[in-house]
Scaffold this motif. Structure first.
Motif, PDB file in Angstrom:
ATOM      1  N   LYS A  35       0.777  -1.245  -0.117  1.00 41.66           N
ATOM      2  CA  LYS A  35      -0.093   0.003   0.075  1.00 41.66           C
ATOM      3  C   LYS A  35       0.915   1.221  -0.121  1.00 41.66           C
ATOM      4  N   LEU A  36       0.476   2.026  -1.131  1.00 45.88           N
ATOM      5  CA  LEU A  36       1.537   3.294  -1.278  1.00 45.88           C
ATOM      6  C   LEU A  36       0.592   4.517  -1.059  1.00 45.88           C
ATOM      7  N   LYS A  37       1.392   5.395  -0.237  1.00 50.25           N
ATOM      8  CA  LYS A  37       0.345   6.638   0.181  1.00 50.25           C
ATOM      9  C   LYS A  37       1.270   7.972  -0.053  1.00 50.25           C
ATOM     10  N   GLU A  38       0.503   8.892  -0.634  1.00 51.68           N
ATOM     11  CA  GLU A  38       1.006  10.320  -0.966  1.00 51.68           C
ATOM     12  C   GLU A  38       1.564  11.138   0.434  1.00 51.68           C
ATOM     13  N   GLY A  39       2.588  11.696   0.374  1.00 54.71           N
ATOM     14  CA  GLY A  39       2.977  12.455   1.413  1.00 54.71           C
ATOM     15  C   GLY A  39       4.098  11.895   2.306  1.00 54.71           C
ATOM     16  N   PRO A  40       4.537  12.501   3.346  1.00 55.55           N
ATOM     17  CA  PRO A  40       5.733  11.959   4.120  1.00 55.55           C
ATOM     18  C   PRO A  40       5.058  10.802   5.057  1.00 55.55           C
ATOM     19  N   PRO A  41       5.703   9.866   5.396  1.00 53.86           N
ATOM     20  CA  PRO A  41       5.480   8.984   6.424  1.00 53.86           C
ATOM     21  C   PRO A  41       5.072   9.287   7.757  1.00 53.86           C
ATOM     22  N   SER A  42       4.451   8.501   8.226  1.00 58.08           N
ATOM     23  CA  SER A  42       3.951   9.131   9.982  1.00 58.08           C
ATOM     24  C   SER A  42       4.891   8.749  10.776  1.00 58.08           C
ATOM     25  N   ARG A  43       5.275   9.447  11.889  1.00 57.61           N
ATOM     26  CA  ARG A  43       6.394   9.043  12.561  1.00 57.61           C
ATOM     27  C   ARG A  43       5.864   8.033  13.507  1.00 57.61           C
ATOM     28  N   PRO A  44       6.860   6.851  13.900  1.00 51.60           N
ATOM     29  CA  PRO A  44       6.274   5.976  14.593  1.00 51.60           C
ATOM     30  C   PRO A  44       6.374   6.117  16.090  1.00 51.60           C
ATOM     31  N   ASN A  45       5.754   5.497  16.784  1.00 50.95           N
ATOM     32  CA  ASN A  45       6.007   5.979  18.554  1.00 50.95           C
ATOM     33  C   ASN A  45       6.768   5.170  19.051  1.00 50.95           C
ATOM     34  N   ILE A  46       8.199   5.746  19.208  1.00 53.73           N
ATOM     35  CA  ILE A  46       9.222   4.926  19.513  1.00 53.73           C
ATOM     36  C   ILE A  46       9.453   5.004  21.075  1.00 53.73           C
ATOM     37  N   ILE A  47       9.564   3.849  21.680  1.00 47.20           N
ATOM     38  CA  ILE A  47       9.650   3.932  23.172  1.00 47.20           C
ATOM     39  C   ILE A  47      10.996   3.783  23.600  1.00 47.20           C
ATOM     40  N   THR A  48      11.563   4.328  24.219  1.00 46.93           N
ATOM     41  CA  THR A  48      13.113   4.490  24.635  1.00 46.93           C
ATOM     42  C   THR A  48      12.966   3.817  25.989  1.00 46.93           C
ATOM     43  N   ASN A  49      14.342   3.618  26.429  1.00 46.99           N
ATOM     44  CA  ASN A  49      14.553   2.707  27.673  1.00 46.99           C
ATOM     45  C   ASN A  49      14.216   3.626  28.955  1.00 46.99           C
ATOM     46  N   ARG A  50      14.432   4.898  28.660  1.00 49.90           N
ATOM     47  CA  ARG A  50      13.887   5.755  29.840  1.00 49.90           C
ATOM     48  C   ARG A  50      12.431   5.823  30.007  1.00 49.90           C
ATOM     49  N   ASP A  51      11.645   5.687  29.020  1.00 46.88           N
ATOM     50  CA  ASP A  51      10.240   5.599  28.936  1.00 46.88           C
ATOM     51  C   ASP A  51       9.878   4.233  29.662  1.00 46.88           C
ATOM     52  N   ARG A  52      10.610   3.164  29.540  1.00 47.79           N
ATOM     53  CA  ARG A  52      10.348   1.836  29.979  1.00 47.79           C
ATOM     54  C   ARG A  52      10.651   2.070  31.491  1.00 47.79           C
ATOM     55  N   LEU A  53      11.649   2.748  32.075  1.00 46.22           N
ATOM     56  CA  LEU A  53      12.035   2.885  33.481  1.00 46.22           C
ATOM     57  C   LEU A  53      10.947   3.455  34.073  1.00 46.22           C
ATOM     58  N   GLU A  54      10.493   4.699  33.590  1.00 45.48           N
ATOM     59  CA  GLU A  54       9.385   5.485  34.317  1.00 45.48           C
ATOM     60  C   GLU A  54       8.132   4.894  34.331  1.00 45.48           C
ATOM     61  N   GLU A  55       7.846   3.885  33.291  1.00 38.19           N
ATOM     62  CA  GLU A  55       6.757   3.171  33.443  1.00 38.19           C
ATOM     63  C   GLU A  55       6.649   1.885  34.480  1.00 38.19           C
ATOM     64  N   LYS A  56       8.053   1.367  34.575  1.00 37.64           N
ATOM     65  CA  LYS A  56       8.163   0.555  35.680  1.00 37.64           C
ATOM     66  C   LYS A  56       8.045   1.053  37.188  1.00 37.64           C
ATOM     67  N   LEU A  57       8.494   2.150  37.244  1.00 37.39           N
ATOM     68  CA  LEU A  57       8.634   2.922  38.376  1.00 37.39           C
ATOM     69  C   LEU A  57       7.241   3.239  38.894  1.00 37.39           C
ATOM     70  N   ARG A  58       6.298   3.655  38.043  1.00 31.35           N
ATOM     71  CA  ARG A  58       4.963   4.196  38.241  1.00 31.35           C
ATOM     72  C   ARG A  58       4.295   2.822  38.809  1.00 31.35           C
ATOM     73  N   GLN A  59       4.483   1.701  37.965  1.00 29.25           N
ATOM     74  CA  GLN A  59       3.713   0.557  38.539  1.00 29.25           C
ATOM     75  C   GLN A  59       4.338   0.012  39.891  1.00 29.25           C
ATOM     76  N   LEU A  60       5.559   0.339  40.008  1.00 30.60           N
ATOM     77  CA  LEU A  60       6.027   0.057  41.708  1.00 30.60           C
ATOM     78  C   LEU A  60       5.352   0.819  42.629  1.00 30.60           C
ATOM     79  N   ARG A  61       5.340   2.019  42.343  1.00 29.52           N
ATOM     80  CA  ARG A  61       4.634   3.227  43.230  1.00 29.52           C
ATOM     81  C   ARG A  61       3.269   2.963  43.584  1.00 29.52           C
TER      82      ARG A  61
END
Length: 212
Positions: free
Chosen positions: A180-206
């Motif tokens: 499937k080809l689409k006109e225009g620039p591609p959409s930026r993917p939602n990249i999850i970094t290691n910092r985001d994973r750490l903050e999510e883990k700390l939020r679950q523990l708290r």
């Protein structure tokens, strides 16, 4: 002795008798690459082939947009049926090209020493050219790959003659590629970094509830 073995023995005997009579022997022919690609693999040469549901999406007519609505980008659907390649190996090629510009994806595939890379280059080049010919887009450089997937196709089986009249079965698995080809620039993917994973883990523990 089954019926297929008897048929092959009958063919071999007829070829021997024809050779003794100095005529052209009747040898069971194995399909070559052109026969496999055109006849066995279902590459149609006529224009009476029924379109699939994926290709019929190009015929969708959307309602007229209002002035305050954002412009709807053009889309083009392309498929290639019964590719002589494994769907699992082709998945890696599709994953590399997904979300990239078409020109950039073709350049990246030139440096991958795999058979699937050359197949992917051919598919993307043909899809881009067909989109230009049908007038869906004006500039070939303004296309990105919205989605590219591979699914299981047909399984072709044909006999192979062995020694002493034994018959073997050769199986060739095919795959289908949908683009499937689409006109225009591609959409930026939602990249999850290691910092985001750490903050999510700390939020679950708290927020964890401990039962004493």
């Amino acid at each position: 002795m089954n019926l297929s073995t008897m048929n092959w023995i009958r063919v071999i005997r007829s070829s021997k008798s024809s050779y003794l009579n100095q005529t052209k022997p009747i040898i069971p022919s194995v399909p070559d690459n052109r026969t496999l690609n055109n006849a066995v693999f279902g590459v149609a040469n006529d224009n009476k082939v029924k379109q699939s549901r994926w290709m019929r999406r190009n015929e969708i007519i959307y309602p007229i947009q209002k002035d305050d609505e954002p412009r709807r980008m053009a889309e083009f659907y392309y498929e290639r049926i019964d590719v002589k390649y494994s769907k699992l190996k082709m998945w890696y090629i599709c994953d590399v090209c997904r979300g990239m510009w078409v020109d950039e994806a073709i350049k990246q595939l030139q440096f991958i020493p795999r058979k699937g890379a050359s197949i992917g280059m051919d598919i993307l080049t043909e899809a881009r050219q067909q989109a230009l010919d049908e007038g869906i887009i004006e500039l070939s450089g303004d296309l990105h790959i919205e989605s590219m997937n591979s699914t299981k196709g047909r399984t072709i089986k044909f006999p192979k003659l062995h020694a002493k009249g034994h018959i073997g079965i050769i199986s060739i698995s095919l795959c289908n590629v949908y683009v499937k080809l689409k006109e225009g620039p591609p959409s930026r993917p939602n990249i999850i970094t290691n910092r985001d994973r750490l903050e999510e883990k700390l939020r679950q523990l708290r927020t964890k509830y401990i039962i004493y």
